[in-house]
Motif scaffolding. Structure first.
Motif, PDB file in Angstrom:
ATOM      1  N   ARG A  20       0.833  -1.295   0.060  1.00 44.75           N
ATOM      2  CA  ARG A  20      -0.020   0.061  -0.167  1.00 44.75           C
ATOM      3  C   ARG A  20       0.941   1.211   0.073  1.00 44.75           C
ATOM      4  N   VAL A  21       2.248   1.054   0.325  1.00 45.46           N
ATOM      5  CA  VAL A  21       2.989   2.126   0.289  1.00 45.46           C
ATOM      6  C   VAL A  21       4.349   2.304  -0.332  1.00 45.46           C
ATOM      7  N   GLU A  22       4.793   3.251  -0.761  1.00 44.08           N
ATOM      8  CA  GLU A  22       6.139   3.094  -1.555  1.00 44.08           C
ATOM      9  C   GLU A  22       7.274   4.501  -1.141  1.00 44.08           C
ATOM     10  N   PHE A  23       8.547   3.935  -1.456  1.00 43.00           N
ATOM     11  CA  PHE A  23       9.486   5.248  -1.030  1.00 43.00           C
ATOM     12  C   PHE A  23       9.826   5.312  -2.606  1.00 43.00           C
ATOM     13  N   ILE A  24       9.799   6.816  -2.685  1.00 38.26           N
ATOM     14  CA  ILE A  24      10.447   7.784  -3.775  1.00 38.26           C
ATOM     15  C   ILE A  24      11.547   8.514  -3.311  1.00 38.26           C
TER      16      ILE A  24
END
Length: 140
Positions: A20-24
């Motif tokens: 559900r989440v991601e790192f950019i």
């Protein structure tokens, strides 16, 4: 979004199995596009560390990457008068905070968010009303 390798490692360790989440890895203080729209954006103690014109860029970045009726959460200092703050807290604030924080605490952030297209700005106060969570919804 963050530019710190330390924060990236910490994030990936904690959320490695959460789809559900991601790192950019990207700077939030400059205009950007990630090619996606999100339902929620959350920043924690970010805005007070920038000059006002850069704060507007951060807010616009969040707005641009939120779906209609998406939520933008800001955890940061509340508006307060330094002169009314207890001396021991004032001393700590003056010692540890950057110069931009002194301007930040004087501004009406609910109105600023509304002027950038957000509505229904709600506030939840913490730590003797010196810290707050703002929850702004993008116009639907």
């Amino acid at each position: 979004l963050d530019i710190s390798k330390h924060m990236e490692r910490q994030f990936l360790r904690r959320f490695k199995d959460d789809k559900r989440v991601e790192f950019i890895n990207r700077r939030i203080d400059r205009p950007f596009k990630v090619g996606k729209i999100y339902d929620k954006a959350f920043i924690s103690f970010v805005l007070h560390g920038f000059p006002q014109e850069v704060r507007y860029t951060v807010i616009q970045n969040a707005y641009n990457h939120l779906e209609q009726a998406g939520s933008f959460f800001i955890l940061d200092y509340a508006e307060f008068d330094m002169a009314e703050m207890p001396a021991f807290l004032r001393s700590v604030f003056q010692t540890i905070e950057c110069r931009y924080a002194f301007d930040f605490i004087k501004r009406d952030w609910k109105e600023t968010l509304k002027s950038h297209g957000f509505e229904t700005v709600k506030e939840h106060s913490y730590l003797r009303r010196y810290v707050r969570l703002l929850h702004a919804e993008k116009r639907g």
